[in-house]
Design a protein around this motif. Structure first.
Motif, PDB file in Angstrom:
ATOM      1  N   ALA A 144       0.836  -1.207   0.000  1.00 53.17           N
ATOM      2  CA  ALA A 144       0.000   0.000   0.000  1.00 53.17           C
ATOM      3  C   ALA A 144       0.867   1.252   0.000  1.00 53.17           C
ATOM      4  O   ALA A 144       0.554   2.230  -0.698  1.00 53.17           O
ATOM      5  CB  ALA A 144      -0.927  -0.015   1.210  1.00 53.17           C
ATOM      6  N   ALA A 145       1.948   1.247   0.771  1.00 54.19           N
ATOM      7  CA  ALA A 145       2.835   2.411   0.822  1.00 54.19           C
ATOM      8  C   ALA A 145       3.516   2.646  -0.529  1.00 54.19           C
ATOM      9  O   ALA A 145       3.703   3.791  -0.945  1.00 54.19           O
ATOM     10  CB  ALA A 145       3.874   2.218   1.916  1.00 54.19           C
ATOM     11  N   LYS A 146       3.849   1.577  -1.217  1.00 54.83           N
ATOM     12  CA  LYS A 146       4.490   1.716  -2.527  1.00 54.83           C
ATOM     13  C   LYS A 146       3.507   2.219  -3.578  1.00 54.83           C
ATOM     14  O   LYS A 146       3.887   2.935  -4.502  1.00 54.83           O
ATOM     15  CB  LYS A 146       5.067   0.376  -2.983  1.00 54.83           C
ATOM     16  N   ALA A 147       2.237   1.845  -3.457  1.00 54.70           N
ATOM     17  CA  ALA A 147       1.241   2.212  -4.464  1.00 54.70           C
ATOM     18  C   ALA A 147       0.650   3.598  -4.240  1.00 54.70           C
ATOM     19  O   ALA A 147       0.056   4.164  -5.156  1.00 54.70           O
ATOM     20  CB  ALA A 147       0.124   1.176  -4.474  1.00 54.70           C
ATOM     21  N   GLY A 161      -2.235   8.303  -6.064  1.00 55.61           N
ATOM     22  CA  GLY A 161      -2.442   9.736  -5.875  1.00 55.61           C
ATOM     23  C   GLY A 161      -2.193  10.526  -7.151  1.00 55.61           C
ATOM     24  O   GLY A 161      -2.940  11.439  -7.483  1.00 55.61           O
ATOM     25  N   GLY A 162      -1.153  10.159  -7.881  1.00 57.55           N
ATOM     26  CA  GLY A 162      -0.860  10.839  -9.139  1.00 57.55           C
ATOM     27  C   GLY A 162      -1.940  10.616 -10.177  1.00 57.55           C
ATOM     28  O   GLY A 162      -2.358  11.547 -10.879  1.00 57.55           O
ATOM     29  N   ASN A 163      -2.416   9.380 -10.273  1.00 58.97           N
ATOM     30  CA  ASN A 163      -3.490   9.087 -11.220  1.00 58.97           C
ATOM     31  C   ASN A 163      -4.771   9.825 -10.841  1.00 58.97           C
ATOM     32  O   ASN A 163      -5.490  10.318 -11.711  1.00 58.97           O
ATOM     33  CB  ASN A 163      -3.758   7.580 -11.281  1.00 58.97           C
ATOM     34  N   PHE A 164      -5.051   9.876  -9.554  1.00 60.17           N
ATOM     35  CA  PHE A 164      -6.240  10.591  -9.094  1.00 60.17           C
ATOM     36  C   PHE A 164      -6.118  12.077  -9.426  1.00 60.17           C
ATOM     37  O   PHE A 164      -7.093  12.705  -9.863  1.00 60.17           O
ATOM     38  CB  PHE A 164      -6.436  10.399  -7.587  1.00 60.17           C
ATOM     39  N   TRP A 165      -4.952  12.664  -9.231  1.00 64.64           N
ATOM     40  CA  TRP A 165      -4.770  14.089  -9.546  1.00 64.64           C
ATOM     41  C   TRP A 165      -4.943  14.338 -11.046  1.00 64.64           C
ATOM     42  O   TRP A 165      -5.574  15.313 -11.446  1.00 64.64           O
ATOM     43  CB  TRP A 165      -3.406  14.573  -9.075  1.00 64.64           C
ATOM     44  N   LEU A 166      -4.408  13.470 -11.885  1.00 60.69           N
ATOM     45  CA  LEU A 166      -4.591  13.623 -13.330  1.00 60.69           C
ATOM     46  C   LEU A 166      -6.069  13.510 -13.705  1.00 60.69           C
ATOM     47  O   LEU A 166      -6.572  14.285 -14.517  1.00 60.69           O
ATOM     48  CB  LEU A 166      -3.781  12.567 -14.086  1.00 60.69           C
TER      49      LEU A 166
END
Length: 66
Positions: A9-12, A17-22
């Motif tokens: 989970a920490a690695k993902a 978060g980046g995909n959600f922001w995009l």
């Protein structure tokens, strides 16, 4: 097992978060207006149901005292 899950989970997290922001920044103003309108309609519906329930309880409470 829990440690492996926490590590995964920490690695993902940055990727998710980046995909959600995009995804979040990729919508135009019309999409946000539609979301706000749906939220307003939903909130109005919830508040109307609460008011109706409160009125029914008040009416039942008054008729019980008569």
């Amino acid at each position: 097992m829990k440690d492996d899950l926490a590590a995964s989970a920490a690695k993902a997290t940055p990727v998710v978060g980046g995909n959600f922001w995009l995804w979040l920044s990729n919508h135009d103003i019309n999409w946000w207006v539609a979301v706000a309108t749906l939220a307003y309609i939903g909130a109005s519906f919830v508040f109307a149901l609460r008011k109706d329930r409160r009125d029914q309880r008040a009416c039942a409470h008054e008729s019980a005292h008569v």
